[in-house]
Design a protein around this motif. Sequence first.
Motif, PDB file in Angstrom:
ATOM      1  N   LEU A 315       0.846  -1.201   0.000  1.00  0.00           N
ATOM      2  CA  LEU A 315       0.000   0.000   0.000  1.00  0.00           C
ATOM      3  C   LEU A 315       0.880   1.249   0.000  1.00  0.00           C
ATOM      4  CD1 LEU A 315      -2.664   1.534   0.207  1.00  0.00           C
ATOM      5  CD2 LEU A 315      -2.572   1.233   2.699  1.00  0.00           C
ATOM      6  N   PHE A 316       1.897   1.273   0.855  1.00  0.00           N
ATOM      7  CA  PHE A 316       2.822   2.400   0.870  1.00  0.00           C
ATOM      8  C   PHE A 316       3.453   2.588  -0.503  1.00  0.00           C
ATOM      9  CE2 PHE A 316       6.962   4.321   1.231  1.00  0.00           C
ATOM     10  CZ  PHE A 316       6.822   5.317   2.181  1.00  0.00           C
ATOM     11  N   ALA A 317       3.905   1.496  -1.122  1.00  0.00           N
ATOM     12  CA  ALA A 317       4.556   1.577  -2.431  1.00  0.00           C
ATOM     13  C   ALA A 317       3.592   2.107  -3.489  1.00  0.00           C
ATOM     14  CB  ALA A 317       5.092   0.204  -2.831  1.00  0.00           C
ATOM     15  N   ALA A 318       2.330   1.671  -3.430  1.00  0.00           N
ATOM     16  CA  ALA A 318       1.343   2.124  -4.407  1.00  0.00           C
ATOM     17  C   ALA A 318       1.073   3.617  -4.259  1.00  0.00           C
ATOM     18  CB  ALA A 318       0.047   1.329  -4.247  1.00  0.00           C
ATOM     19  N   MET A 319       0.982   4.100  -3.025  1.00  0.00           N
ATOM     20  CA  MET A 319       0.714   5.515  -2.814  1.00  0.00           C
ATOM     21  C   MET A 319       1.916   6.370  -3.216  1.00  0.00           C
ATOM     22  SD  MET A 319      -2.368   5.335  -1.976  1.00  0.00           S
ATOM     23  CE  MET A 319      -2.673   7.076  -1.691  1.00  0.00           C
ATOM     24  N   GLU A 320       3.129   5.885  -2.942  1.00  0.00           N
ATOM     25  CA  GLU A 320       4.316   6.620  -3.351  1.00  0.00           C
ATOM     26  C   GLU A 320       4.378   6.733  -4.872  1.00  0.00           C
ATOM     27  OE1 GLU A 320       8.258   8.428  -3.221  1.00  0.00           O
ATOM     28  OE2 GLU A 320       6.413   8.463  -2.036  1.00  0.00           O
ATOM     29  N   ALA A 321       4.140   5.638  -5.563  1.00  0.00           N
ATOM     30  CA  ALA A 321       4.182   5.662  -7.032  1.00  0.00           C
ATOM     31  C   ALA A 321       3.116   6.603  -7.586  1.00  0.00           C
ATOM     32  CB  ALA A 321       3.982   4.245  -7.574  1.00  0.00           C
ATOM     33  N   LEU A 322       1.936   6.590  -6.993  1.00  0.00           N
ATOM     34  CA  LEU A 322       0.834   7.426  -7.464  1.00  0.00           C
ATOM     35  C   LEU A 322       1.147   8.907  -7.262  1.00  0.00           C
ATOM     36  CD1 LEU A 322      -2.050   7.841  -8.479  1.00  0.00           C
ATOM     37  CD2 LEU A 322      -2.870   7.327  -6.171  1.00  0.00           C
ATOM     38  N   MET A 323       1.662   9.253  -6.087  1.00  0.00           N
ATOM     39  CA  MET A 323       1.936  10.660  -5.808  1.00  0.00           C
ATOM     40  C   MET A 323       3.115  11.193  -6.620  1.00  0.00           C
ATOM     41  SD  MET A 323       1.131  11.167  -1.739  1.00  0.00           S
ATOM     42  CE  MET A 323       2.051   9.744  -1.177  1.00  0.00           C
ATOM     43  N   VAL A 324       4.098  10.350  -6.906  1.00  0.00           N
ATOM     44  CA  VAL A 324       5.219  10.774  -7.751  1.00  0.00           C
ATOM     45  C   VAL A 324       4.759  10.971  -9.192  1.00  0.00           C
ATOM     46  CG1 VAL A 324       7.429  10.048  -8.731  1.00  0.00           C
ATOM     47  CG2 VAL A 324       7.007   9.799  -6.282  1.00  0.00           C
ATOM     48  N   GLU A 325       3.888  10.086  -9.632  1.00  0.00           N
ATOM     49  CA  GLU A 325       3.386  10.164 -11.007  1.00  0.00           C
ATOM     50  C   GLU A 325       2.449  11.348 -11.198  1.00  0.00           C
ATOM     51  OE1 GLU A 325       0.778   7.466 -14.198  1.00  0.00           O
ATOM     52  OE2 GLU A 325       1.512   6.576 -12.333  1.00  0.00           O
ATOM     53  N   GLU A 326       1.661  11.676 -10.164  1.00  0.00           N
ATOM     54  CA  GLU A 326       0.693  12.762 -10.255  1.00  0.00           C
ATOM     55  C   GLU A 326       0.908  13.734  -9.088  1.00  0.00           C
ATOM     56  OE1 GLU A 326      -3.297  11.379 -10.683  1.00  0.00           O
ATOM     57  OE2 GLU A 326      -2.757   9.783 -12.088  1.00  0.00           O
ATOM     58  N   TRP A 330       0.459  17.978  -4.175  1.00  0.00           N
ATOM     59  CA  TRP A 330       1.409  18.189  -3.078  1.00  0.00           C
ATOM     60  C   TRP A 330       2.633  19.016  -3.477  1.00  0.00           C
ATOM     61  CZ3 TRP A 330       6.341  16.608  -4.051  1.00  0.00           C
ATOM     62  CH2 TRP A 330       6.532  15.600  -5.006  1.00  0.00           C
ATOM     63  N   ARG A 331       2.945  19.110  -4.746  1.00  0.00           N
ATOM     64  CA  ARG A 331       4.218  19.668  -5.189  1.00  0.00           C
ATOM     65  C   ARG A 331       4.463  21.086  -4.666  1.00  0.00           C
ATOM     66  NH1 ARG A 331       5.115  18.725 -11.260  1.00  0.00           N
ATOM     67  NH2 ARG A 331       3.108  19.824 -11.315  1.00  0.00           N
ATOM     68  N   SER A 332       3.441  21.940  -4.683  1.00  0.00           N
ATOM     69  CA  SER A 332       3.649  23.326  -4.274  1.00  0.00           C
ATOM     70  C   SER A 332       3.578  23.524  -2.760  1.00  0.00           C
ATOM     71  CB  SER A 332       2.607  24.236  -4.949  1.00  0.00           C
ATOM     72  OG  SER A 332       1.301  23.890  -4.525  1.00  0.00           O
ATOM     73  N   HIS A 333       3.322  22.454  -2.018  1.00  0.00           N
ATOM     74  CA  HIS A 333       3.136  22.575  -0.570  1.00  0.00           C
ATOM     75  C   HIS A 333       4.282  21.981   0.241  1.00  0.00           C
ATOM     76  CE1 HIS A 333      -1.027  23.904  -1.170  1.00  0.00           C
ATOM     77  NE2 HIS A 333      -1.111  22.965  -2.086  1.00  0.00           N
ATOM     78  N   TYR A 334       5.074  21.115  -0.351  1.00  0.00           N
ATOM     79  CA  TYR A 334       6.128  20.436   0.387  1.00  0.00           C
ATOM     80  C   TYR A 334       7.487  20.979  -0.005  1.00  0.00           C
ATOM     81  CZ  TYR A 334       2.477  17.093   1.718  1.00  0.00           C
ATOM     82  OH  TYR A 334       1.330  16.522   2.219  1.00  0.00           O
ATOM     83  N   ARG A 335       8.363  21.120   0.978  1.00  0.00           N
ATOM     84  CA  ARG A 335       9.665  21.734   0.787  1.00  0.00           C
ATOM     85  C   ARG A 335      10.786  20.755   1.143  1.00  0.00           C
ATOM     86  NH1 ARG A 335       6.324  24.620  -1.034  1.00  0.00           N
ATOM     87  NH2 ARG A 335       5.818  26.777  -0.470  1.00  0.00           N
ATOM     88  N   TYR A 355      -5.853  13.634  -1.013  1.00  0.00           N
ATOM     89  CA  TYR A 355      -6.355  13.916  -2.349  1.00  0.00           C
ATOM     90  C   TYR A 355      -6.309  12.681  -3.257  1.00  0.00           C
ATOM     91  CZ  TYR A 355      -6.153  18.952  -1.353  1.00  0.00           C
ATOM     92  OH  TYR A 355      -6.348  20.202  -0.825  1.00  0.00           O
ATOM     93  N   TYR A 356      -5.606  11.636  -2.835  1.00  0.00           N
ATOM     94  CA  TYR A 356      -5.344  10.507  -3.721  1.00  0.00           C
ATOM     95  C   TYR A 356      -6.132   9.240  -3.385  1.00  0.00           C
ATOM     96  CZ  TYR A 356      -1.385  13.350  -5.227  1.00  0.00           C
ATOM     97  OH  TYR A 356      -0.606  14.364  -5.721  1.00  0.00           O
ATOM     98  N   TRP A 357      -6.824   9.212  -2.256  1.00  0.00           N
ATOM     99  CA  TRP A 357      -7.441   7.955  -1.840  1.00  0.00           C
ATOM    100  C   TRP A 357      -8.557   7.488  -2.764  1.00  0.00           C
ATOM    101  CZ3 TRP A 357      -4.512   5.210   0.915  1.00  0.00           C
ATOM    102  CH2 TRP A 357      -3.721   5.727   1.943  1.00  0.00           C
ATOM    103  N   ASN A 358      -9.151   8.387  -3.533  1.00  0.00           N
ATOM    104  CA  ASN A 358     -10.222   7.942  -4.438  1.00  0.00           C
ATOM    105  C   ASN A 358      -9.697   7.562  -5.817  1.00  0.00           C
ATOM    106  OD1 ASN A 358      -9.611  10.632  -5.161  1.00  0.00           O
ATOM    107  ND2 ASN A 358     -11.658  10.953  -6.010  1.00  0.00           N
ATOM    108  N   HIS A 359      -8.373   7.631  -6.037  1.00  0.00           N
ATOM    109  CA  HIS A 359      -7.777   7.216  -7.305  1.00  0.00           C
ATOM    110  C   HIS A 359      -7.893   5.690  -7.427  1.00  0.00           C
ATOM    111  CE1 HIS A 359      -4.744   6.414 -10.393  1.00  0.00           C
ATOM    112  NE2 HIS A 359      -4.786   7.698 -10.693  1.00  0.00           N
ATOM    113  N   PRO A 360      -8.209   5.173  -8.610  1.00  0.00           N
ATOM    114  CA  PRO A 360      -8.372   3.718  -8.770  1.00  0.00           C
ATOM    115  C   PRO A 360      -7.198   2.906  -8.245  1.00  0.00           C
ATOM    116  CG  PRO A 360      -9.157   4.844 -10.729  1.00  0.00           C
ATOM    117  CD  PRO A 360      -8.543   5.899  -9.857  1.00  0.00           C
ATOM    118  N   ALA A 361      -5.971   3.376  -8.436  1.00  0.00           N
ATOM    119  CA  ALA A 361      -4.807   2.628  -7.948  1.00  0.00           C
ATOM    120  C   ALA A 361      -4.796   2.566  -6.426  1.00  0.00           C
ATOM    121  CB  ALA A 361      -3.522   3.271  -8.465  1.00  0.00           C
ATOM    122  N   ALA A 362      -5.177   3.662  -5.779  1.00  0.00           N
ATOM    123  CA  ALA A 362      -5.230   3.675  -4.319  1.00  0.00           C
ATOM    124  C   ALA A 362      -6.365   2.800  -3.808  1.00  0.00           C
ATOM    125  CB  ALA A 362      -5.399   5.105  -3.819  1.00  0.00           C
ATOM    126  N   VAL A 363      -7.523   2.905  -4.448  1.00  0.00           N
ATOM    127  CA  VAL A 363      -8.667   2.083  -4.049  1.00  0.00           C
ATOM    128  C   VAL A 363      -8.314   0.597  -4.158  1.00  0.00           C
ATOM    129  CG1 VAL A 363     -11.027   1.414  -4.648  1.00  0.00           C
ATOM    130  CG2 VAL A 363     -10.371   3.843  -4.644  1.00  0.00           C
TER     131      VAL A 363
END
Length: 422
Positions: A315-326, A330-335, A355-363
């Motif tokens: 699950l961690f790996a899936a969320m990391e891949a999803l957030m890096v891909e899209e 988060w991009r403008s908020h994290y430093r 923001y990502y939990w409803n993405h098909p990959a996360a679901v």
Amino acid sequence: MDPLLDLAPSLRVGKPKGIVSVCSSHPLVIRAAIRDGVRHDHPVLVEATCNQVNQFGGYTGMRPADFLAMTLQIAQSEGLPADRVIFGGDHLGPNPWRAESAEVALAKAEDMVAAYVEAGFRKIHLDASMGCAGEPAALDDTTIARRAARLARRAEQAASAAGAKPLLYVIGTEVPPPGGADHVIDAIEPTRLEAVRRTWEIHREVFEDAGLAAAFSRIIAIVVQPGVEFGNENVVSYDREKAQHLAGLLRQEEGLVYEAHSTDYQTPAALRELVEDGFAILKVGPQLTFDLRQALYGLDVIASDMLADYGSRPLFAAMEALMVEEPRWWRSHYRGNAAQRRVQRHYSLSDRIRYYWNHPAAVAAVDRLIAALAGKIVPAPLLRQHLPGFESFTGSPLDPRQLLITAVETSLEGYRLAVGMR
């Protein structure tokens, strides 16, 4: 009495009450809030924000009517009568379209407000505080009030056409950033009393000049900064001594209370002090999805340790891949450097992973986790190691969804007690 209309009178007689505003679109968070309402027999205020839900679908893909239908379906399944659910629209204004011209953004905001009202939302937060393309980031009070009145007019028209109950409004120009700040905050000063009074009087004048005196009379709360906030990595706690001056307006305007945004991660004692000091509407959102994510990641590690065929934290790996891909959410908020931003993607208090939990990959990843652990007996030492405080879930077949709901309910308990709901 209407729970929202009872807030100010209760404060005036020295028996302050509050209400928890659950600002989330996640079905498990909403279910937890509704289940808590059933268990403790209190109304449930659920709010959708302009970015989550709007006439174009927002980041959830839901329009206002979709959000309302989803929530009522959950309420029905949990045994909470529909009239015990209060629907609010949060930050309704041009924020989603602030990169466009003011006229274009406001036209879209008008349509959004109408869609919320037509769907059945009653508590409407009018937020026109942000500048649009070519404008300053922060606008003057008069411009904000005129734009709020424009939105209120459209809301009133929609309510009249739909035969809806009279709308209740929230205004305010010192609105914290939705979802929390994006930097470390050492301290934050409460709004000055003269600034609040100025906001109130300008709105009164503008609304009356626009023929909206009736709408103005139904403003139940004003958003001010009580001195609480959270960033990616820290929380500024409530210091009631610094906010005592704000009671001045509430003594003057007997039908009014304050609405406190960004109360996430405050202690139960601080939340109670906020209610006692007139901040009767306590908004919470990221904390609830943070706790949900924390429980999900705990279960992800437990499944990795227990089940040979589950893998290493998929699950961690899936969320990391999803957030890096899209990265747009988060991009403008994290430093920071790459390692620091990786930590923030998953563990920031602003919780932009929500923001990502409803993405098909996360679901799909969550569904796989739940299926893997459903019905399994989890050893108490594993729960103590990875989800301390949840040892009661050992000894019987695990219901992962119930554990996740319990994680959210635990956060809501402090809020419920703070607002006087037992």
